[in-house]
Design a protein around this motif. Structure first.
Motif, PDB file in Angstrom:
ATOM      1  N   ALA A 178       0.741  -1.167  -0.064  1.00 19.84           N
ATOM      2  CA  ALA A 178      -0.147  -0.024   0.031  1.00 19.84           C
ATOM      3  C   ALA A 178       0.823   1.301   0.098  1.00 19.84           C
ATOM      4  O   ALA A 178       0.621   2.433  -0.616  1.00 19.84           O
ATOM      5  CB  ALA A 178      -0.833   0.005   1.161  1.00 19.84           C
ATOM      6  N   ALA A 179       2.104   1.203   0.778  1.00 20.18           N
ATOM      7  CA  ALA A 179       2.949   2.428   0.864  1.00 20.18           C
ATOM      8  C   ALA A 179       3.400   2.812  -0.291  1.00 20.18           C
ATOM      9  O   ALA A 179       3.703   3.835  -1.041  1.00 20.18           O
ATOM     10  CB  ALA A 179       3.848   2.222   1.860  1.00 20.18           C
ATOM     11  N   ARG A 180       3.799   1.595  -1.047  1.00 22.40           N
ATOM     12  CA  ARG A 180       4.412   1.692  -2.530  1.00 22.40           C
ATOM     13  C   ARG A 180       3.315   2.538  -3.560  1.00 22.40           C
ATOM     14  O   ARG A 180       3.814   3.237  -4.207  1.00 22.40           O
ATOM     15  CB  ARG A 180       5.068   0.349  -3.014  1.00 22.40           C
ATOM     16  N   MET A 181       2.297   1.792  -3.430  1.00 28.02           N
ATOM     17  CA  MET A 181       1.053   2.504  -4.253  1.00 28.02           C
ATOM     18  C   MET A 181       1.050   3.898  -4.104  1.00 28.02           C
ATOM     19  O   MET A 181       0.909   4.655  -4.759  1.00 28.02           O
ATOM     20  CB  MET A 181      -0.251   1.800  -4.229  1.00 28.02           C
ATOM     21  N   ILE A 182       1.198   4.400  -2.857  1.00 30.41           N
ATOM     22  CA  ILE A 182       0.974   5.759  -2.603  1.00 30.41           C
ATOM     23  C   ILE A 182       2.277   6.568  -3.102  1.00 30.41           C
ATOM     24  O   ILE A 182       2.167   7.784  -3.450  1.00 30.41           O
ATOM     25  CB  ILE A 182       0.632   6.001  -0.849  1.00 30.41           C
ATOM     26  N   GLY A 183       3.164   6.079  -2.719  1.00 31.41           N
ATOM     27  CA  GLY A 183       4.676   6.357  -2.886  1.00 31.41           C
ATOM     28  C   GLY A 183       4.676   6.815  -4.423  1.00 31.41           C
ATOM     29  O   GLY A 183       5.319   7.765  -4.863  1.00 31.41           O
ATOM     30  N   GLU A 184       4.308   5.799  -5.295  1.00 35.16           N
ATOM     31  CA  GLU A 184       4.541   6.183  -6.731  1.00 35.16           C
ATOM     32  C   GLU A 184       3.587   7.521  -7.047  1.00 35.16           C
ATOM     33  O   GLU A 184       4.100   8.225  -8.023  1.00 35.16           O
ATOM     34  CB  GLU A 184       3.709   5.132  -7.293  1.00 35.16           C
ATOM     35  N   SER A 185       2.333   7.699  -6.596  1.00 36.97           N
ATOM     36  CA  SER A 185       1.804   8.902  -7.015  1.00 36.97           C
ATOM     37  C   SER A 185       2.571  10.131  -6.372  1.00 36.97           C
ATOM     38  O   SER A 185       2.756  11.071  -6.885  1.00 36.97           O
ATOM     39  CB  SER A 185       0.263   8.899  -6.178  1.00 36.97           C
ATOM     40  N   LEU A 186       2.968   9.864  -5.078  1.00 39.19           N
ATOM     41  CA  LEU A 186       4.001  11.078  -4.589  1.00 39.19           C
ATOM     42  C   LEU A 186       5.307  11.241  -4.837  1.00 39.19           C
ATOM     43  O   LEU A 186       6.166  11.978  -4.509  1.00 39.19           O
ATOM     44  CB  LEU A 186       3.901  11.133  -3.030  1.00 39.19           C
ATOM     45  N   LYS A 187       5.849  10.466  -5.966  1.00 41.84           N
ATOM     46  CA  LYS A 187       7.018  10.254  -6.719  1.00 41.84           C
ATOM     47  C   LYS A 187       8.242  10.159  -5.212  1.00 41.84           C
ATOM     48  O   LYS A 187       9.033  10.895  -5.198  1.00 41.84           O
ATOM     49  CB  LYS A 187       7.422  11.368  -7.307  1.00 41.84           C
ATOM     50  N   SER A 188       7.784   9.076  -4.320  1.00 40.32           N
ATOM     51  CA  SER A 188       8.822   8.874  -3.137  1.00 40.32           C
ATOM     52  C   SER A 188       8.645   7.425  -3.159  1.00 40.32           C
ATOM     53  O   SER A 188       7.902   6.675  -3.323  1.00 40.32           O
ATOM     54  CB  SER A 188       7.831   9.620  -2.172  1.00 40.32           C
ATOM     55  N   GLU A 189       9.996   6.933  -2.825  1.00 39.46           N
ATOM     56  CA  GLU A 189      10.115   5.561  -2.580  1.00 39.46           C
ATOM     57  C   GLU A 189       9.827   5.399  -1.362  1.00 39.46           C
ATOM     58  O   GLU A 189       9.432   6.270  -0.375  1.00 39.46           O
ATOM     59  CB  GLU A 189      11.611   5.166  -2.975  1.00 39.46           C
ATOM     60  N   VAL A 190       9.699   4.084  -0.732  1.00 41.53           N
ATOM     61  CA  VAL A 190       9.214   3.793   0.735  1.00 41.53           C
ATOM     62  C   VAL A 190      10.403   3.426   1.771  1.00 41.53           C
ATOM     63  O   VAL A 190      11.197   2.726   1.337  1.00 41.53           O
ATOM     64  CB  VAL A 190       8.329   2.674   0.697  1.00 41.53           C
ATOM     65  N   THR A 191      10.595   4.183   2.737  1.00 39.42           N
ATOM     66  CA  THR A 191      11.374   3.870   3.858  1.00 39.42           C
ATOM     67  C   THR A 191      10.684   3.012   4.813  1.00 39.42           C
ATOM     68  O   THR A 191       9.574   3.346   5.469  1.00 39.42           O
ATOM     69  CB  THR A 191      11.769   5.226   4.626  1.00 39.42           C
ATOM     70  N   ALA A 192      11.435   1.880   5.334  1.00 33.24           N
ATOM     71  CA  ALA A 192      10.819   1.018   6.196  1.00 33.24           C
ATOM     72  C   ALA A 192      11.176   1.612   7.755  1.00 33.24           C
ATOM     73  O   ALA A 192      12.642   2.065   7.776  1.00 33.24           O
ATOM     74  CB  ALA A 192      11.185  -0.393   6.058  1.00 33.24           C
ATOM     75  N   LEU A 193      10.400   1.489   8.535  1.00 41.16           N
ATOM     76  CA  LEU A 193      10.619   2.140  10.025  1.00 41.16           C
ATOM     77  C   LEU A 193      10.890   0.642  10.816  1.00 41.16           C
ATOM     78  O   LEU A 193       9.814  -0.029  11.105  1.00 41.16           O
ATOM     79  CB  LEU A 193       9.647   3.214  10.458  1.00 41.16           C
ATOM     80  N   VAL A 194      11.967   0.359  11.758  1.00 37.20           N
ATOM     81  CA  VAL A 194      11.927  -0.595  12.183  1.00 37.20           C
ATOM     82  C   VAL A 194      12.628  -0.295  13.676  1.00 37.20           C
ATOM     83  O   VAL A 194      13.500   0.188  13.694  1.00 37.20           O
ATOM     84  CB  VAL A 194      13.004  -1.618  11.529  1.00 37.20           C
ATOM     85  N   ILE A 195      11.736  -0.691  14.720  1.00 30.00           N
ATOM     86  CA  ILE A 195      12.149  -0.421  16.077  1.00 30.00           C
ATOM     87  C   ILE A 195      11.775  -1.681  16.863  1.00 30.00           C
ATOM     88  O   ILE A 195      11.436  -2.618  16.754  1.00 30.00           O
ATOM     89  CB  ILE A 195      11.030   0.560  16.579  1.00 30.00           C
ATOM     90  N   GLY A 196      13.051  -1.628  17.888  1.00 29.93           N
ATOM     91  CA  GLY A 196      12.966  -2.868  18.810  1.00 29.93           C
ATOM     92  C   GLY A 196      14.558  -3.008  19.137  1.00 29.93           C
ATOM     93  O   GLY A 196      15.375  -2.192  19.406  1.00 29.93           O
ATOM     94  N   ASP A 197      14.840  -4.513  19.581  1.00 29.69           N
ATOM     95  CA  ASP A 197      16.054  -4.608  20.223  1.00 29.69           C
ATOM     96  C   ASP A 197      16.694  -6.125  19.278  1.00 29.69           C
ATOM     97  O   ASP A 197      15.757  -7.029  19.539  1.00 29.69           O
ATOM     98  CB  ASP A 197      16.049  -4.762  21.649  1.00 29.69           C
TER      99      ASP A 197
END
Ligand SMILES: Cc1cc2nc3c(=O)[nH]c(=O)nc-3n(C[C@H](O)[C@H](O)[C@H](O)COP(=O)(O)OP(=O)(O)OC[C@H]3O[C@@H](n4cnc5c(N)ncnc54)[C@H](O)[C@@H]3O)c2cc1C
Ligand SMILES: Nc1ncnc2c1ncn2[C@@H]1O[C@H](COP(=O)(O)O)[C@@H](O)[C@H]1O
Lengths: 347, 259
Positions: free
Chosen positions: A26-45
């Protein structure tokens, strides 16, 4: 400035939640319209491997924040980190998969950044820079379009199985930006866990076999003499019936579900309940056995791709929603179907 | 203990909901206390019974929301407050959560706030955690059991329902708790309770009363529609024996690439 699109990678104690990759779609579909690639956010240990997995599944790069304080998921410190990262990055969109954790996390981040959070997205379309989300309301009786026009980032949780899950490509690589998470000590403490009962998880299952009140309805079965209470006899019968359902599920690698009537009567625990006040599921195949198809049950499974109904009553409302129907006694049909499918699936 | 329970009024889950002129209608189906909130009221009452104190029910909504509050009173809550203001028109969960949090701040020294897990109309499940964030209190959502509560040490220990199993969390008070069904069956209102509720005065607090000036929603709802009608296209599988039916059904599932 490019509008940055983020996907949040959910995990349970370091183990990836596969629906995160659907959120990535879904993020990539949105990113395509906004001309942005997608950055993943990973949190933990100790979760670097998840950042790598996100890139393999299609993220351009990843932001990784690790700390021993983040070993156990707690909404407050996780939200602190997510809010901080999104603010610094000037994020336009954050997409999350849907779990108990992410719903709470998104809720808190929405407050921190004073922005809208849309849950249960089943479709997205763009109106300029705004993401117009379609989501079911009133338990799926209606579809609502919702949009966050002015505030940024736009935060949306996608419903599990509403978007394609991409295959990983081990050849893909990207940068992983590692930073320090500035954290206050959390007020709460995780004392421990009790594992869920075994079996396939309902919300992730590609196939579900469910039983309803009809599962106890077999007068040919004689309960052992020591069970004299009528209610207990009914539960005993239901257990024989659910054993047949379990065998069918096993043949299909499916999860077992139930109607509320079956849960309320004590045939199976509440964790099995599908429907408005149970789990909302969307498998490829849903087989309803001895379930009438009350509106509150349909609310939990109407988006299943193919529905099969097995019911003695040809007038049962479940047939209105089903793709295939069998009017018959589940005690006859279910075991026959188990053998027929085993044969065809080569088991 | 000062206990608050947040409740919403929603259409009955069996109501035939439809869209007319772009607006949601449910005909003459009754409005009820959001089913999930019955569990929240139940847990609030049990907490009071075990530890003493009072239970106040709050709802943000139109005049009709008084009925939900009356139901909560009939079940045994001590008092109720209705939050109502034109400033709340078109509220999203941020606005509702902010208003609920502001009202809770206005009440004195609240120890625990109970919520339902989700409302059956808008179905977001965000409000409890958002109210907690506004209050800067711990958010304990999806609670299936309260394992311990110590009012003097001001701590609570709860069991939460995650997809993966149960999680046990210890938290200081005050805290926000949203409950799931496993917390226990809600009680029916008693005859006395219903009588008392019917006579109860429910004060209304405006946005100004709780110190809010025109909270604005971040979300808008440009359209609501009925889902595309699926034609009844159920293919009935028949046969002389269960085995023949099962074989035919299995074949169709394979042909249609369902399996
Ligand atoms: C607020 C609220 C929330 C609710 N939430 C949920 C929810 O989350 N999930 C849910 O499921 N329900 C929910 N319900 C309950 C719902 O309204 C129905 O009561 C329930 O779904 C009925 O379950 P059932 O289909 O198993 O039972 P029934 O309606 O009793 O149907 C049993 C069916 O089995 C068939 N049958 C009987 N014997 C056999 C046999 N031997 N072989 C084949 N077929 C047989 C019968 O023909 C019948 O159609 C909710 C209700 C309310 C008011
Ligand atoms: N308008 C409201 N007034 C009071 N409580 C509410 C209101 N809306 C939601 N809640 C509470 O928040 C819970 C979750 O609702 P929601 O976030 O709308 O799914 C409900 O079960 C209620 O306890």
């Amino acid at each position: 400035m490019a509008e940055r699109v983020f996907v949040y990678v959910d995990h349970y104690q370091g183990e990836e939640v596969g629906a995160s990759w659907e959120a990535l779609t879904a993020a990539r579909m949105i990113g395509e319209s906004l001309k942005s690639e997608v950055t993943a956010l990973v949190i933990g240990d100790g979760v670097r491997s998840l950042a790598e997995a996100a890139i393999q599944h299609g993220a351009k790069d990843a932001i990784l924040r690790e700390s021993p304080e983040l070993k156990e998921f707690r909404p407050e410190p996780y939200a602190d980190v997510v809010s901080q990262v999104l603010k610094e990055a000037g994020a336009a969109v954050l997409v999350l998969p849907t779990t108990g954790r992410t719903r709470e996390l998104a809720a808190l981040v929405g407050v921190d950044l004073e922005t809208g959070v849309v849950t249960d997205a089943i479709a997205v379309e763009m109106d300029g820079e705004a993401v117009v989300v379609t989501r079911p309301i009133y338990a799926g009786k209606l579809l609502s379009k919702e949009v966050c026009r002015e505030k940024r980032p736009q935060i949306l949780l996608v419903r599990t199985r509403a978007f394609e899950r991409p295959e990983p490509d081990a050849g893909r690589s990207g940068t992983i930006e590692v930073g320090v998470a500035a954290l206050e000590a959390a007020a709460t403490e995780i004392v421990g866990y009790k594992a869920a009962e075994g079996g396939v998880s309902l919300t992730d299952a590609a196939v579900i076999v469910s039983g309803g009140r009809g599962v106890s309805n077999n007068s040919r079965l004689t309960p052992p003499a020591e069970i004299t209470d009528e209610k207990e006899q009914e539960v005993w019968r239901a257990q024989q019936g659910f054993e047949l359902i379990r065998q069918l599920a096993e043949a299909l690698g499916a999860a077992v579900g139930a109607s509320r009537a079956a849960v309320d009567a004590g045939y199976v625990p509440y964790a099995y309940q599908v429907g408005q006040t149970g789990k909302v599921v969307s498998p490829d195949l849903y087989i309803a056995c001895g379930i009438s198809g009350a509106i509150q049950h349909l609310a939990g499974m109407r988006t299943s791709k193919t529905i099969v109904a097995i019911n003695r009553d040809a007038e049962a409302p479940i047939f209105k929603l089903a793709r295939f129907g069998v009017v018959g006694d589940l005690y006859d049909v279910v075991p026959a179907l188990t053998s027929a499918l085993k044969e065809r699936l080569g088991k | 203990m000062n206990i608050v329970v947040c409740v919403k009024q929603t259409p009955d889950t069996a109501a035939a909901v439809a869209v007319e002129n772009g607006k949601v209608t449910w005909g003459d189906a009754p409005l009820v206390l959001n089913p999930w909130d019955e569990f929240a009221v139940e847990q609030a009452l049990r907490t009071k019974e075990a530890h003493g104190g009072t239970v106040t029910a709050i709802s943000l909504g139109p005049d009709g929301a008084r009925e939900a509050l009356k139901q909560a009173l009939a079940m045994g809550c001590d008092s109720a407050v209705l939050l109502q203001d034109t400033a709340f028109d078109g509220a999203d969960t941020l606005v509702v959560a902010k208003a609920l949090a502001s009202a809770i701040c206005k009440m004195e020294s609240v120890d625990l706030v109970f919520f339902g897990r989700t409302s059956v109309d808008s179905d977001t499940g965000l409000t409890p955690a958002q109210a907690a964030r506004y209050l800067t209190w711990p958010s304990l959502t999806l609670v299936a059991a309260v394992l311990g509560l110590d009012p003097s040490a001001k701590t609570i220990e709860v069991e939460r329902m995650l997809e993966e199993g149960r999680q046990i969390v210890r938290s200081p008070l005050p805290a926000v708790v949203s409950v799931v069904k496993e917390i226990g069956e809600p009680r029916y209102p008693s005859f006395m309770g219903i009588r008392k509720a019917s006579k109860a005065e429910i004060p209304t607090w405006s946005a100004a009363d709780i110190g809010l000036t025109g909270p604005t929603a971040a979300l808008t709802w440009p359209a609501v529609e009925a889902p595309p009608k699926v034609e009844s296209r159920c293919e009935m599988i028949t046969g002389d024996t269960p085995e023949a039916i099962a074989a035919a059904l299995a074949d169709r599932l394979v042909e249609e690439k369902v399996l």
